[in-house]
Enzyme design. Structure first.
Site, PDB file in Angstrom:
ATOM      1  N   GLU A  83      12.755  54.223 -19.044  1.00  0.00           N
ATOM      2  CA  GLU A  83      13.329  54.615 -17.751  1.00  0.00           C
ATOM      3  C   GLU A  83      13.243  53.396 -16.853  1.00  0.00           C
ATOM      4  O   GLU A  83      12.187  53.108 -16.298  1.00  0.00           O
ATOM      5  CB  GLU A  83      12.536  55.792 -17.167  1.00  0.00           C
ATOM      6  N   CYS A 101      13.826  54.113  -7.710  1.00  0.00           N
ATOM      7  CA  CYS A 101      14.675  53.524  -8.763  1.00  0.00           C
ATOM      8  C   CYS A 101      16.143  53.894  -8.572  1.00  0.00           C
ATOM      9  O   CYS A 101      17.024  53.116  -8.896  1.00  0.00           O
ATOM     10  CB  CYS A 101      14.185  53.965 -10.130  1.00  0.00           C
TER      11      CYS A 101
HETATM   12  P1  NAD Z   1       6.670  47.290 -13.881  1.00  0.00           P
HETATM   13  O1  NAD Z   1       7.611  47.184 -15.015  1.00  0.00           O
HETATM   14  O2  NAD Z   1       6.145  46.036 -13.283  1.00  0.00           O
HETATM   15  O3  NAD Z   1       5.364  48.119 -14.313  1.00  0.00           O
HETATM   16  C1  NAD Z   1       5.434  49.395 -14.895  1.00  0.00           C
HETATM   17  C2  NAD Z   1       4.201  49.636 -15.755  1.00  0.00           C
HETATM   18  O4  NAD Z   1       4.158  48.679 -16.799  1.00  0.00           O
HETATM   19  C3  NAD Z   1       2.874  49.512 -15.015  1.00  0.00           C
HETATM   20  O5  NAD Z   1       2.014  50.529 -15.474  1.00  0.00           O
HETATM   21  C4  NAD Z   1       2.365  48.147 -15.418  1.00  0.00           C
HETATM   22  O6  NAD Z   1       0.970  48.063 -15.447  1.00  0.00           O
HETATM   23  C5  NAD Z   1       2.927  47.969 -16.805  1.00  0.00           C
HETATM   24  N1  NAD Z   1       3.218  46.573 -17.146  1.00  0.00           N
HETATM   25  C6  NAD Z   1       3.545  45.576 -16.292  1.00  0.00           C
HETATM   26  N2  NAD Z   1       3.775  44.426 -16.973  1.00  0.00           N
HETATM   27  C7  NAD Z   1       3.568  44.713 -18.281  1.00  0.00           C
HETATM   28  C8  NAD Z   1       3.631  43.940 -19.485  1.00  0.00           C
HETATM   29  N3  NAD Z   1       3.960  42.655 -19.471  1.00  0.00           N
HETATM   30  N4  NAD Z   1       3.386  44.558 -20.641  1.00  0.00           N
HETATM   31  C9  NAD Z   1       3.064  45.868 -20.674  1.00  0.00           C
HETATM   32  N5  NAD Z   1       2.970  46.653 -19.570  1.00  0.00           N
HETATM   33  C10 NAD Z   1       3.212  46.089 -18.385  1.00  0.00           C
HETATM   34  O7  NAD Z   1       7.383  48.202 -12.821  1.00  0.00           O
HETATM   35  P2  NAD Z   1       6.893  48.599 -11.371  1.00  0.00           P
HETATM   36  O8  NAD Z   1       6.952  47.388 -10.500  1.00  0.00           O
HETATM   37  O9  NAD Z   1       5.625  49.363 -11.436  1.00  0.00           O
HETATM   38  O10 NAD Z   1       8.037  49.632 -10.922  1.00  0.00           O
HETATM   39  C11 NAD Z   1       9.237  49.220 -10.369  1.00  0.00           C
HETATM   40  C12 NAD Z   1      10.349  49.230 -11.380  1.00  0.00           C
HETATM   41  O11 NAD Z   1      10.394  50.471 -12.046  1.00  0.00           O
HETATM   42  C13 NAD Z   1      11.722  49.094 -10.732  1.00  0.00           C
HETATM   43  O12 NAD Z   1      12.517  48.250 -11.522  1.00  0.00           O
HETATM   44  C14 NAD Z   1      12.270  50.506 -10.754  1.00  0.00           C
HETATM   45  O13 NAD Z   1      13.669  50.600 -10.733  1.00  0.00           O
HETATM   46  C15 NAD Z   1      11.707  51.022 -12.022  1.00  0.00           C
HETATM   47  N6  NAD Z   1      11.621  52.474 -11.973  1.00  0.00           N
HETATM   48  C16 NAD Z   1      12.412  53.209 -12.775  1.00  0.00           C
HETATM   49  C17 NAD Z   1      12.366  54.597 -12.710  1.00  0.00           C
HETATM   50  C18 NAD Z   1      13.218  55.468 -13.573  1.00  0.00           C
HETATM   51  O14 NAD Z   1      12.920  56.645 -13.623  1.00  0.00           O
HETATM   52  N7  NAD Z   1      14.250  54.968 -14.216  1.00  0.00           N
HETATM   53  C19 NAD Z   1      11.491  55.201 -11.834  1.00  0.00           C
HETATM   54  C20 NAD Z   1      10.696  54.409 -11.030  1.00  0.00           C
HETATM   55  C21 NAD Z   1      10.755  53.054 -11.111  1.00  0.00           C
END
Ligand code: NAD
Length: 457
Positions: free
Chosen positions: A210, A244
């Site tokens: 997602e 998002c």
């Molecule tokens: P992110 O990708 O930085 O982090 C998400 C999760 O992944 C966190 O739990 C984090 O600890 C983990 N993570 C971070 N880097 C990682 C790595 N290298 N390897 C493994 N895990 C890792 O995202 P964010 O900043 O927390 O959220 C914002 C993003 O999420 C935006 O792009 C937004 O559009 C998207 N989002 C999508 C939805 C959806 O339902 N489609 C909903 C909310 C947010």
């Protein structure tokens, strides 16, 4: 690096006892979560307020209430969803009974982001439980109070061989991804989504991703401008634009641009008021890094039309509108994820359809128009995850609509029955008759091929 092999092994052993597959067990777990949320509603609100300055209204509508609705809908339908579904018998299977048997994957890993830190952790968990899995939850490190509360609620109420929660950042995720699980449900950024898929590929673990991206919003010249302004102001600035499916940028028809922008600023003032006020209930930007990134956008892109003020100490940024934007501006490079709305004018809707189609497929798209021909043209010409006609964000709230991206905005969808389906493998079963044995299926039957050709043509 921590090793989660032992935890996963424990969950696998528990899964193999078959308990999680029992319908009564799943219902009990879902009901327990529902009761826990109700009992700890105030604490959840405090955690969300501490992490993100969320108001009680936003916390309830977009996080707590949403999740309660998902549980209610799931409990109402789970019995139906979980039982084998009969399907038609094809002519080649004459005499047999055919059905689809949903079965849980086993141990599933849920990795969630910070922007709706409660909802985006619990909503997938509901699907995982409903489908009969064991689950490991890894909430975001950027919202530590919510993460801590989730951890204490889960640990105090569920045995870890059934539902476990692991707090931590990238290193923790990486350590979890090193182990083989049976399904990975990830919500987060496109960049990290690619990492997740790569890690999952090592074990051939199926994934739901997602993700995000730049979701366009189009206001055509025939739109109901008053409603458009209010619904866009609401969808863009709720959670300070850290949604998002928030409209990332706006295309407004030149004929109505000035009038629309006036209505938009009126709606912003009406809905959000003075967001830098001492007692402001406006969501803050999650971290200093995120805050400065947004401030730089305001300095370097287009013309400031509305807002722009901020409080660096509190990480508060007021609802902001930028005009005279082009695709060359820094703010148009990536998903904004903040309360800044860049606005571009257009004359020809076909041209902007091309512009959108030349970029990664968006997670959401919104078209405001009173003319069905215009609405359909946009809906049929552009591929995107999901969206609304004459509204923003609201499609997210329906358990009857699949929610997910397409192309770079994600893989797979959930909500409602979709959440059950995501965490279930559909086993196709043919129960063959032993009353007779059709002879022409065997190569030894005389004229067998002739018969086969009459059925398979
Ligand atoms: P992110 O990708 O930085 O982090 C998400 C999760 O992944 C966190 O739990 C984090 O600890 C983990 N993570 C971070 N880097 C990682 C790595 N290298 N390897 C493994 N895990 C890792 O995202 P964010 O900043 O927390 O959220 C914002 C993003 O999420 C935006 O792009 C937004 O559009 C998207 N989002 C999508 C939805 C959806 O339902 N489609 C909903 C909310 C947010």
């Amino acid at each position: 690096m921590e090793n989660y092999g032992a935890l996963i092994k424990k969950q696998r052993e528990f899964f193999s006892t078959g308990q999680t597959k029992e319908l009564a067990f799943r219902i009990e777990a879902l009901d327990k979560i529902r009761k826990l949320i109700k009992k700890h509603e105030k604490e959840i609100m405090i955690a969300l307020h501490t992490d993100l300055n969320k108001s009680e209204f936003e916390s309830y509508t977009t996080e707590i209430g949403f999740v309660l609705e998902e549980i209610r809908f799931t409990l109402k339908n789970i019995e139906n969803w979980a039982k084998p579904r009969k399907v038609k018998t094809s002519l080649t299977g004459f005499g047999s009974k055919n059905y689809i048997m949903p079965e849980p994957y086993g141990v599933v890993l849920i990795i969630s982001p910070w922007n709706y830190p409660f909802q985006l952790a619990i909503a997938p968990l509901i699907g995982a439980i409903a489908a009969g899995n064991c689950a490991i939850l890894k909430p975001s490190e950027l919202t530590p109070k919510t993460s801590e509360l989730l951890a204490s609620l889960i640990r105090n109420n569920f045995q870890e061989e059934y539902i476990a929660i692991v707090e931590g950042g990238v290193e923790t995720s990486t350590a979890l991804l090193n182990e083989k699980t049976d399904y990975i449900f990830f919500t987060g950024s496109v960049a990290v989504g690619k990492v997740i898929m790569q890690e999952a590929a090592k074990h051939l673990t199926p994934v739901t991703l997602e993700l995000g991206g730049k979701s366009p919003c189009i206001v055509h010249k025939d739109a109901n401008l008053r409603y458009a302004a209010k619904r866009i102001a609401w969808g863009k600035y709720i959670n300070a634009g850290q949604t998002c499916v928030a409209p990332d940028y706006l295309y407004v028809h030149e004929d109505v641009k000035d009038e629309f922008l006036k209505l938009l600023t009126q709606s912003i003032d009406e809905l959000y008021g003075n967001t830098l006020h001492e007692e402001s209930q406006f969501t803050k930007i999650v971290s200093e890094r995120h805050f400065h990134r947004l401030i730089t956008f305001i300095r370097n892109s287009g013309t400031l039309y509305h807002g722009g003020e901020s409080d660096a100490e509190k990480h508060l940024l007021v609802p902001t509108v930028l005009t005279d934007i082009t695709w060359g501006d820094p703010i148009m490079e990536d998903e904004i994820f903040g309360p800044i709305l860049p606005v571009m004018g257009y004359k020809d809707i076909l041209q902007i359809i091309d512009e959108i189609n030349n970029r990664p497929k968006p997670l959401a798209l919104y078209i405001f128009s009173e003319v069905e021909r215009v609405q359909n043209k946009v809906l049929e010409s552009i591929s995107f995850g999901g969206g609304c006609v004459n509204d923003t964000v609201y499609h997210f709230t329906s358990p009857h609509l699949p929610f997910g991206g397409v192309g770079e905005s994600g893989i797979g969808a959930y909500h409602g029955k979709g959440s059950f389906d995501v965490f279930s493998h559909e086993k196709g079963i043919m129960k063959q008759t032993t009353r007779f044995d059709l002879p022409f299926r065997y190569p030894t039957t005389k004229h067998g091929l002739k018969w086969i050709k009459m059925i398979m043509k």
